[in-house]
Scaffold this active site. Structure first.
Site, short mmCIF file in Angstrom:
data_model
loop_
_atom_site.label_atom_id
_atom_site.label_comp_id
_atom_site.label_asym_id
_atom_site.label_seq_id
_atom_site.Cartn_x
_atom_site.Cartn_y
_atom_site.Cartn_z
N LYS A 147 -2.59 -5.36 6.26
CA LYS A 147 -3.26 -5.07 4.99
C LYS A 147 -4.54 -4.42 5.26
O LYS A 147 -5.16 -4.31 6.29
CB LYS A 147 -3.76 -6.54 4.25
N ASP A 198 -2.75 -1.44 -3.86
CA ASP A 198 -3.31 -2.73 -4.05
C ASP A 198 -4.20 -2.73 -4.99
O ASP A 198 -4.41 -1.42 -5.78
CB ASP A 198 -3.80 -3.76 -2.77
#
Length: 460
Positions: free
Chosen positions: A140, A180
């Site tokens: 991430k 995201d």
């Protein structure tokens, strides 16, 4: 730590002490990372039945390894705004675990982004990706840059600067970022363009979420929201309930929320409430998804503008108040820890039957405990919202094969993946005599695949 649900067997003292040791070592080493601590605590509280049955995971030190990311990268991002002033943000990439494939996970651009946030997201991503059954590890990243209020040129310059640094650490077989919160097709396009310029090669598989015209997958935009509904559908079927005719409240009004609402409506459910950061709208007759799309995706407006099109709708400024709306199904799709214990109690009193997490960790541990202890069907994020990363991997596959699948082909594969994820979670819970706790099932099933691969590859 506190046990999430009181209706499960407690671990032996040996396992309990070991889990406490792991948790407290994480907190001691990085004391100012509450989101990461929370994710680790929930995970550890879930997997103890597996450790009781298969102690090799303790003996080989797998838990000590798996809570520590392989790599945490932070870097400076400098860019010039439209007034000619130099601005500085911080960039992050956490490459958490590559035991089953290259690191894979989104990039988040939001002022709240910090090391704790990206570590929590990368940790969860590791097990989410494992659950999909696809060969991808967990990662991430992102930045504390806020795209809101910025011009297209400012966003382009920021994305180019961000990718100039990030490009050193990624590649189709190394680490494949995606979008995201705050990172959509526009931002992905700018970053891919800069990566291509730096590399001097067209490596389409280096980043996912691209526009379909240059290597993106049809169905990726819809995937997380659609996938959440497909997961809910499987939960309902397994409990002799139906999605058709259900009333649904959905927090948020980004891609996940909008496409969850769209698919739910297509399948005969009635979405009665949705929200954004300013407030929520409610209409017992149902929310028109096309109007929400017009406001949020095209105009980039506020949800309150819905009343301009449908004046019979109620608007309230407290966005958290959406959880006071009576509904059969609640889908928290906005952000982490948005639904707390008080909200959970209200939902239960109002008759909620199903809660599925469209966002990452949107329910606090206490809220989750309320749901589990009151017989509410609960779909944890790493299972219920895995559709997005699943289709991201399908994009990687298409890029590798130089193929392009139709929307229908992608959607069919997505449905199969979500059914498989649900079944794997249920099978894991049944193996350990706790068939109602899909949190435990998701964590055990996701962990076991990664842990077995780590053992097979030795200490690395």
């Amino acid at each position: 730590m506190t046990i999430i649900s009181e209706n499960v067997k407690k671990p032996s003292q040996y396992v309990a002490d070991y889990l406490d040791e792991i948790y407290h070592s994480v907190v001691k080493q990085d004391p100012n990372e509450p989101e990461f601590h929370q994710a680790v605590a929930v995970f550890l509280q879930s997997i103890y039945p597996l450790l009781e049955k298969e102690p090799q995971y303790i003996e080989k030190g797998i838990l000590k390894q798996i809570v520590e990311p392989e790599r945490v990268i932070t870097f400076r991002v400098t860019w010039v705004d439209d007034n000619g002033k130099t601005q500085v943000n911080r960039g992050y990439r956490v490459q958490f675990n590559s035991a089953i494939g290259p690191f894979k996970g989104g990039l988040r651009f939001h002022p709240s982004v910090n090391t704790s946030i990206v570590k929590f997201l990368g940790f969860e991503q590791t097990f989410k990706n494992s659950l999909t059954g696809q060969p991808i590890g967990g990662g991430k990243g992102g930045s504390n840059f806020d795209p809101k209020g910025k011009s297209d040129n400012e966003i382009m310059r920021f994305c180019q600067s961000f990718m100039t640094e990030l490009a050193r650490y990624i590649g189709p077989d190394i680490d494949v970022p995606a979008g995201d919160l705050g990172v959509g097709a526009r931002e992905i396009g700018y970053m891919f363009g800069q990566y291509k310029r730096l590399r001097g090669a067209y490596e389409a598989g280096v980043i996912t979420g691209k526009a379909p015209d240059f290597g993106g997958s049809l169905g990726r935009t819809e995937a997380t929201g659609y996938g959440t509904i497909y997961f809910v559908q499987e939960m309902l079927k397994d409990n002799r309930m139906r999605l058709e005719g259900s009333t649904i409240a959905v927090s948020g009004s980004g891609n996940v929320s909008i496409y969850a609402m769209e698919k739910a409506s297509q399948l005969g459910a009635r979405v009665v409430a949705c929200s954004d950061t300013t407030g929520y709208i409610y209409n017992e007759k149902g929310i028109d998804v096309d109007t929400v799309k017009e406001i949020k995706l095209k105009r980039k407006g506020r949800i309150k503008e819905y009343l301009d099109f449908h004046p019979d709708t109620t608007y309230s400024e407290d966005c958290a108040g959406i959880w006071s709306v009576p509904c059969g199904i609640a889908l928290p799709c906005a952000t982490q820890n948005e639904l707390d214990e008080e909200h959970a109690i209200t939902l239960v009193k109002n008759g909620v039957k199903v809660v599925a997490e469209g966002a990452n960790m949107p329910c606090t541990p206490k809220a989750t405990e309320v749901f589990l202890n009151n017989g509410v069907l609960f779909g944890p994020a790493k299972a219920a919202n895995a559709g997005g990363v699943a289709v991201s991997q399908l994009e990687m596959a298409q890029n590798s094969m130089r193929l392009k699948w139709t929307f229908e082909e992608v959607d069919e594969r997505l449905q199969d993946i979500m059914k498989s994820i649900y079944r794997n979670c249920v099978d894991a819970t049944k193996e350990f005599d706790n068939a109602t706790n899909l949190i435990q099932g998701a964590n055990i099933a996701g962990f076991k695949k990664v842990a077995d691969a780590m053992i097979a590859q030795g200490v690395i």
